[in-house]
Motif scaffolding. Structure first.
Motif, mmCIF file in Angstrom:
data_model
loop_
_atom_site.group_PDB
_atom_site.id
_atom_site.type_symbol
_atom_site.label_atom_id
_atom_site.label_comp_id
_atom_site.label_asym_id
_atom_site.label_seq_id
_atom_site.Cartn_x
_atom_site.Cartn_y
_atom_site.Cartn_z
ATOM 1 N N ARG A 1 0.855 -1.178 0.000
ATOM 2 C CA ARG A 1 0.000 0.000 0.000
ATOM 3 C C ARG A 1 0.892 1.229 0.000
ATOM 4 N NH1 ARG A 1 -5.340 1.310 1.559
ATOM 5 N NH2 ARG A 1 -5.723 3.440 0.824
ATOM 6 N N TYR A 2 0.687 2.111 -0.935
ATOM 7 C CA TYR A 2 1.504 3.309 -1.063
ATOM 8 C C TYR A 2 1.314 4.230 0.139
ATOM 9 C CZ TYR A 2 3.076 7.860 -2.778
ATOM 10 O OH TYR A 2 3.702 9.071 -2.908
ATOM 11 N N ASN A 3 2.420 4.735 0.670
ATOM 12 C CA ASN A 3 2.388 5.675 1.788
ATOM 13 C C ASN A 3 3.103 6.940 1.371
ATOM 14 O OD1 ASN A 3 2.549 7.088 4.166
ATOM 15 N ND2 ASN A 3 3.328 5.393 5.394
ATOM 16 N N ALA A 4 2.369 8.015 1.242
ATOM 17 C CA ALA A 4 2.932 9.280 0.762
ATOM 18 C C ALA A 4 3.995 9.839 1.707
ATOM 19 C CB ALA A 4 1.825 10.308 0.581
ATOM 20 N N LYS A 5 4.005 9.394 2.952
ATOM 21 C CA LYS A 5 4.978 9.890 3.928
ATOM 22 C C LYS A 5 6.344 9.236 3.766
ATOM 23 C CE LYS A 5 1.508 10.963 7.454
ATOM 24 N NZ LYS A 5 1.082 10.710 8.860
ATOM 25 N N ASN A 6 6.416 8.183 2.982
ATOM 26 C CA ASN A 6 7.694 7.479 2.797
ATOM 27 C C ASN A 6 8.572 8.219 1.797
ATOM 28 O OD1 ASN A 6 6.969 5.532 4.604
ATOM 29 N ND2 ASN A 6 6.330 4.042 3.069
ATOM 30 N N GLU A 7 9.086 9.377 2.204
ATOM 31 C CA GLU A 7 9.941 10.175 1.334
ATOM 32 C C GLU A 7 11.404 9.819 1.536
ATOM 33 O OE1 GLU A 7 9.187 14.226 2.191
ATOM 34 O OE2 GLU A 7 7.232 14.274 1.182
ATOM 35 N N MET A 8 12.208 10.165 0.555
ATOM 36 C CA MET A 8 13.650 9.998 0.683
ATOM 37 C C MET A 8 14.184 11.074 1.612
ATOM 38 S SD MET A 8 16.544 9.984 -2.316
ATOM 39 C CE MET A 8 18.263 9.636 -1.932
ATOM 40 N N VAL A 9 14.883 10.662 2.666
ATOM 41 C CA VAL A 9 15.372 11.588 3.691
ATOM 42 C C VAL A 9 16.851 11.338 3.950
ATOM 43 C CG1 VAL A 9 15.110 12.381 6.065
ATOM 44 C CG2 VAL A 9 13.093 11.677 4.766
ATOM 45 N N GLU B 1 12.901 8.407 -6.887
ATOM 46 C CA GLU B 1 12.607 9.350 -5.814
ATOM 47 C C GLU B 1 13.759 10.326 -5.680
ATOM 48 O OE1 GLU B 1 10.262 10.906 -2.676
ATOM 49 O OE2 GLU B 1 9.795 9.391 -4.181
ATOM 50 N N THR B 2 13.454 11.513 -5.150
ATOM 51 C CA THR B 2 14.485 12.507 -4.906
ATOM 52 C C THR B 2 14.171 13.212 -3.590
ATOM 53 O OG1 THR B 2 15.686 14.391 -5.839
ATOM 54 C CG2 THR B 2 13.299 14.370 -6.127
ATOM 55 N N THR B 3 15.167 13.882 -3.036
ATOM 56 C CA THR B 3 14.948 14.596 -1.781
ATOM 57 C C THR B 3 14.038 15.802 -2.032
ATOM 58 O OG1 THR B 3 17.052 15.744 -2.183
ATOM 59 C CG2 THR B 3 17.074 13.863 -0.687
ATOM 60 N N LYS B 4 13.026 15.943 -1.211
ATOM 61 C CA LYS B 4 12.007 16.981 -1.413
ATOM 62 C C LYS B 4 12.329 18.291 -0.709
ATOM 63 C CE LYS B 4 8.960 14.455 -3.755
ATOM 64 N NZ LYS B 4 9.594 13.114 -3.706
ATOM 65 N N ILE B 5 13.207 18.241 0.300
ATOM 66 C CA ILE B 5 13.533 19.458 1.048
ATOM 67 C C ILE B 5 15.044 19.620 1.129
ATOM 68 C CG2 ILE B 5 11.425 19.376 2.435
ATOM 69 C CD1 ILE B 5 13.089 18.207 4.717
ATOM 70 N N SER B 6 15.481 20.863 1.302
ATOM 71 C CA SER B 6 16.909 21.136 1.493
ATOM 72 C C SER B 6 17.311 20.760 2.920
ATOM 73 C CB SER B 6 17.203 22.618 1.240
ATOM 74 O OG SER B 6 16.873 22.976 -0.090
ATOM 75 N N LYS B 7 18.560 20.370 3.071
ATOM 76 C CA LYS B 7 19.065 19.978 4.388
ATOM 77 C C LYS B 7 20.373 20.721 4.683
ATOM 78 C CE LYS B 7 18.045 16.642 6.602
ATOM 79 N NZ LYS B 7 17.239 16.293 7.785
#
Length: 294
Positions: free
Chosen positions: A62-70, A150-156
């Motif tokens: 089941r797809y989980n939108a919270k599973n981002e690349m971090v 997937e790619t990182t969505k926010i700057s770190k």
């Protein structure tokens, strides 16, 4: 080695990653682009072939939108002397764009290089001329580190300090009857984790910049030179590759230079200054890990 193929009609564009000797296979895909498990649980089926056994498995996804690349700094904000600054990812790192990153100290940009670790593609190693006591800031803009889909969505921004050598100890080990094949020499924490590991074929090994603490010292011999420690195979009657445990604990203290001589046995009957430790049932089912965790 294992070959994995999708048997599901909807899942056609995917990547499979598997580390040699690992018991896990990762399957990466873009769930939204292929509409896999977005609205409901999806029953995905796969075939696998490891050269010995061919079979198929199924699982519900089941797809989980919270599973981002971090990206994270799991090593802490103090960088030991002479070490790389290591960034960890929850996704397999496929590409990075370090030319868009900046490393700053005292408002001055520093030269550096960044590489995906060859043995562990979930890590990125940052190399630079880090100076003791200096504070650094590494900025990684969004979408400059990516996995397959997937790619990182926010700057770190990672803030850290290059620790002083005076806070660490040194350990020099001299081996008598050293293995003729390459081997791992490892420092184990009291919890059983690998704190430091080197893959060498030397009779004198110098460990610098060790964190103070009490460690157990062990050697894993790579008799067949395949780059992994091989456990026992009961089906074929194959013994595990040799394991040696040093007879006493090693206590590392700041600024101490500790030296030890370890006489390995010439055969299984000699145990002077070392023990050949037989694996119990629990250890046999949990293969030893020779990977470097520095």
């Amino acid at each position: 080695k294992v070959d994995v193929l999708s048997l599901s009609d909807k899942l056609r564009d995917y990547k499979v990653t598997h580390q040699p000797k690992s018991d896990s296979v990762y399957i990466w895909f873009d769930a939204t682009a292929q509409n896999v498990g977005v609205a409901n649980n999806e029953n995905l089926k796969f075939s696998f072939d490891n050269g010995v056994k061919k079979d198929s498995v199924s699982l519900f996804y089941r797809y989980n939108a919270k599973n981002e690349m971090v990206l994270n700094n799991s090593g802490g904000n103090l960088l030991p002397p002479g070490k790389d600054f290591v960034i960890t990812s929850n996704y397999f790192v496929d590409k990075i764009q370090p030319e868009k990153w900046t490393l700053v100290s005292d408002s001055i940009q520093q030269d550096f290089t960044a590489e995906i670790d060859e043995k562990n593609p979930f890590e990125i190693h940052i190399k630079s001329d880090f100076k003791e006591g200096k504070k650094y800031s590494l900025t990684i803009p969004k979408e400059t580190a990516s996995s397959f889909y997937e790619t990182t969505k926010i700057s770190k921004r990672f803030d850290f300090e290059a620790d002083k050598l005076e806070n660490y100890g040194e350990f020099v080990l001299t081996l008598e009857n050293a293995p003729t094949q390459k081997f791992w020499i490892q420092f184990m924490t009291e919890r059983g984790d690998i704190a430091y590991s080197r893959y060498v074929n030397e009779s004198k090994i110098d460990f610098k910049s060790l964190k103070p603490g009490t460690y157990e010292l062990r050697i894993l011999v790579d008799e067949n030179n395949n780059g992994v420690w091989d456990s026992a195979d009961f089906a074929d009657g194959v013994f595990a590759e040799p394991v040696y445990i040093f007879e006493k604990k090693i206590e590392i203290r700041p600024l101490w230079d500790i030296r030890e001589t370890w006489k390995l046995p010439l055969n299984n009957l000699e145990t002077d200054s070392a023990t050949v430790t037989p694996l119990n049932k629990e250890e046999i089912t949990k293969p030893l890990n020779p990977e470097n965790k520095e």
